[in-house]
Design a protein around this motif. Structure first.
Motif, PDB file in Angstrom:
ATOM      1  N   GLN A  79       0.834  -1.209   0.000  1.00 21.78           N
ATOM      2  CA  GLN A  79       0.000   0.000   0.000  1.00 21.78           C
ATOM      3  C   GLN A  79       0.866   1.256   0.000  1.00 21.78           C
ATOM      4  OE1 GLN A  79      -3.077   0.071   2.977  1.00 21.78           O
ATOM      5  NE2 GLN A  79      -3.755  -2.016   2.542  1.00 21.78           N
ATOM      6  N   ARG A  80       1.931   1.219   0.758  1.00 22.98           N
ATOM      7  CA  ARG A  80       2.821   2.380   0.802  1.00 22.98           C
ATOM      8  C   ARG A  80       3.507   2.602  -0.539  1.00 22.98           C
ATOM      9  NH1 ARG A  80       5.832   1.875   6.721  1.00 22.98           N
ATOM     10  NH2 ARG A  80       4.061   2.653   7.971  1.00 22.98           N
ATOM     11  N   ALA A  81       3.913   1.534  -1.217  1.00 20.75           N
ATOM     12  CA  ALA A  81       4.570   1.669  -2.516  1.00 20.75           C
ATOM     13  C   ALA A  81       3.620   2.278  -3.543  1.00 20.75           C
ATOM     14  CB  ALA A  81       5.077   0.308  -2.996  1.00 20.75           C
ATOM     15  N   ALA A  82       2.367   1.837  -3.540  1.00 19.63           N
ATOM     16  CA  ALA A  82       1.400   2.381  -4.493  1.00 19.63           C
ATOM     17  C   ALA A  82       1.200   3.873  -4.279  1.00 19.63           C
ATOM     18  CB  ALA A  82       0.073   1.635  -4.370  1.00 19.63           C
ATOM     19  N   GLN A  83       1.106   4.291  -3.027  1.00 20.13           N
ATOM     20  CA  GLN A  83       0.919   5.720  -2.749  1.00 20.13           C
ATOM     21  C   GLN A  83       2.209   6.506  -3.000  1.00 20.13           C
ATOM     22  OE1 GLN A  83      -2.142   7.017  -2.165  1.00 20.13           O
ATOM     23  NE2 GLN A  83      -2.709   4.893  -2.573  1.00 20.13           N
ATOM     24  N   ALA A  84       3.365   5.868  -2.732  1.00 19.79           N
ATOM     25  CA  ALA A  84       4.637   6.553  -2.986  1.00 19.79           C
ATOM     26  C   ALA A  84       4.840   6.795  -4.475  1.00 19.79           C
ATOM     27  CB  ALA A  84       5.799   5.739  -2.417  1.00 19.79           C
ATOM     28  N   TYR A  85       4.294   5.948  -5.326  1.00 20.12           N
ATOM     29  CA  TYR A  85       4.344   6.202  -6.770  1.00 20.12           C
ATOM     30  C   TYR A  85       3.673   7.532  -7.081  1.00 20.12           C
ATOM     31  CZ  TYR A  85       3.640   5.611 -11.795  1.00 20.12           C
ATOM     32  OH  TYR A  85       3.631   5.802 -13.154  1.00 20.12           O
ATOM     33  N   ILE A  86       2.502   7.754  -6.517  1.00 18.41           N
ATOM     34  CA  ILE A  86       1.762   8.997  -6.757  1.00 18.41           C
ATOM     35  C   ILE A  86       2.562  10.188  -6.229  1.00 18.41           C
ATOM     36  CG2 ILE A  86      -0.336  10.254  -6.127  1.00 18.41           C
ATOM     37  CD1 ILE A  86      -1.773   7.519  -6.137  1.00 18.41           C
ATOM     38  N   TRP A  87       3.131  10.053  -5.040  1.00 16.66           N
ATOM     39  CA  TRP A  87       3.918  11.134  -4.443  1.00 16.66           C
ATOM     40  C   TRP A  87       5.146  11.463  -5.278  1.00 16.66           C
ATOM     41  CZ3 TRP A  87       8.861   9.765  -2.440  1.00 16.66           C
ATOM     42  CH2 TRP A  87       9.577  10.823  -1.868  1.00 16.66           C
ATOM     43  N   SER A  88       5.824  10.440  -5.795  1.00 13.95           N
ATOM     44  CA  SER A  88       7.133  10.636  -6.423  1.00 13.95           C
ATOM     45  C   SER A  88       7.071  10.924  -7.912  1.00 13.95           C
ATOM     46  CB  SER A  88       8.000   9.383  -6.203  1.00 13.95           C
ATOM     47  OG  SER A  88       7.403   8.242  -6.804  1.00 13.95           O
TER      48      SER A  88
END
Length: 507
Positions: A79-88
């Motif tokens: 879940q964190r990786a999916a959201q970090a994609y959006i952030w980065s």
């Protein structure tokens, strides 16, 4: 008699004690029984089987076993990786372009690459095909940069690697097209130390910066004259000529990589950059996945699998935001047209970071300047986009559509309609070799206007007879979208007395 009474009392007490013992035993037995619940109804207490999206989680006296623990960590990191994609997305996208410019064009930090031909420009995410691009990537890690910027008809700016404008250059910058001296300092420097008369001093939040310029002067020799006059170098040293790389006509792609390569790009650029306070929570989320400043990116098999899956889901989420921006409404009521920039230049407000808003733009496009984000009547640029037709249906590559552009589009300069691939977000590759195969603009003398000054433009499989000059072709299953750009938009755009109708399906 008394002996019998005592005997009866003893028997009664014994019976009661047995009942109490039995009741206690039954109570313990009930406590040991496992309940099965949904995640929403979970007590997280005692013995319990909780049905979750990652399978059953068994609790025994409130605790779970090692297998459940491992699955919970995997889900948390995914879940964190999916959201970090959006952030980065903003930083990874710009780093991709930097790395491609260096590897394909051989550009150093003192070189500008000129993108003019269709093959050159087709690598730029939602590239503008109507004017030449002049692009440079450099670093402030070794100290501030001084620029002697020449006068002329140019528009552009310097961005940090979150794609936030540090300042504009040219017509929308402080020099207003008259030329000026600029000093750019890095995040660890004090700008006040470099202030002096006759120089504009700005600070970048990142060491890596992007210098992007569009040449608006179409006169012969304008590009050579601009390149010869532009100088830059470290503050306190004689400024140098820059290299101008042009005429290469090389194919390349600025679309961010997918899978594990996406994270390799992000991990590499994070090594060069300080961590802003606003980004510290994201760094905490990425650390268990092997992405951490000062540490090599060497994910194990578990981390690699989660990162790959997270990138795929993150991109699906970003694309959904891009197609269905739930935080805003169409610019013209009753249409499917959105104004592409719908966030603030700092990408944050007093209360939040504008994650969804900026992901919408930076998944779909690249770059931002004051003139792009906050155009004013007669200055800057407007980017209008749509992904649906007049019926609200998604635009398809196997259909043909008409866009009726009203007469007197309110622009002081010109307008253009450019076709892009939804998959790459780069200019559409339909087999054409000329720019007008994927971009039409009001300065094009091949366009056929209607008698009243309006024009009908066509996108799809096949144009109506006689309208080939107003047509851009789609192919196979490569879904598409457009940008309708207004250069130097005038008041009727801002007061909405001018409006574009939706694409109409005609096949």
């Amino acid at each position: 008699m008394q002996s019998n009474n005592r005997l009866r009392r003893a028997v009664t007490a014994t019976a009661i004690l047995c009942l109490l013992i039995a009741a206690g035993t039954n109570a313990h037995a009930r406590e040991d029984e496992s309940m099965t619940t949904t995640l929403e109804q979970a007590r997280l207490q005692g013995n319990e089987t909780i049905e979750t999206p990652i399978g059953a989680i068994e609790l025994t006296h409130n605790y779970f076993d090692d297998d459940a623990s491992a699955r919970l960590f995997d889900e948390m990191d995914y879940q964190r990786a999916a959201q970090a994609y959006i952030w980065s997305t903003p930083m990874t996208s710009l780093t991709t372009w930097r790395d491609q410019q260096a590897s394909v064009y051989g550009a150093s930090d003192m070189d500008f690459v000129v993108y003019e031909t269709l093959k050159e420009k087709i690598g730029v995410v939602t590239g503008n095909l109507t004017t030449p691009y002049i692009m440079n990537f450099t670093s402030l890690k070794d100290g501030p940069l001084e620029i002697a910027y020449p006068a002329g008809q140019t528009a552009g700016g310097i961005l940090d690697f979150w794609q936030r404008p540090v300042f504009d250059l040219g017509l929308t910058g402080p020099d207003k097209g008259e030329g000026a001296t600029y000093i750019v300092v890095g995040p660890s420097e004090d700008p006040a130390q470099y202030e002096r008369d006759g120089a504009y001093v700005y600070q970048s939040a990142t060491n890596n910066i992007f210098i992007g310029i569009r040449l608006l002067d179409t006169a012969a020799g304008a590009l050579d004259a601009f390149g010869a006059a532009y100088k830059m170098g470290p503050v306190g040293q004689p400024l140098k000529d820059v290299g101008i790389i042009k005429g290469k006509d090389l194919a390349w792609s600025g679309t961010a990589a997918r899978g594990l390569d996406y994270w390799k790009t992000l991990a590499s650029v994070l090594q060069d950059e300080p961590v802003r306070d606003i980004d510290k929570p994201w760094m905490a989320m990425l650390a268990p996945l092997g992405i951490e400043p000062g540490q090599p990116f060497q994910p194990d098999a578990r981390q690699a699998a989660i990162l790959t899956k997270g990138a795929a889901m993150g991109e699906l989420m970003a694309r959904n935001l891009q197609v269905n921006p739930r935080y805003t409404e169409p610019y013209w009521t009753g249409t499917q047209w959105y104004k592409s920039f719908d966030f603030h230049i700092p990408q944050e407000t007093e209360t939040r970071q504008e994650l969804d808003e900026r992901a919408t733009w930076f998944y779909e496009a690249i770059g931002s300047t004051e003139g792009m984000v906050n155009p004013t009547p007669g200055a800057g640029q407007v980017y209008m986009t749509t992904k649906r037709d007049s019926n609200g249906d998604m635009l398809r590559a196997d259909r043909t559509y008409r866009l009726h552009v009203p007469a007197n589009v309110p622009v002081a300069q010109f307008w253009s309609l450019t076709l892009y691939s939804e998959n790459t977000r780069r200019p559409y590759e339909n087999g054409g070799t000329e720019i007008r195969s994927t971009s039409l603009d009001s300065r094009d003398d091949q366009l056929a206007f209607n008698d009243d000054g309006s024009i009908d433009l066509f996108v799809g499989v096949k144009p109506p007879a006689g309208m080939e000059c107003n047509f851009m072709k789609t192919v196979d299953q490569d879904g598409w979208f457009v940008y309708f750009r207004l250069y130097a938009p005038e008041q009727p755009f801002f007061d909405k007395s001018f409006r574009l109708p939706d694409f109409e399906r005609i096949d």
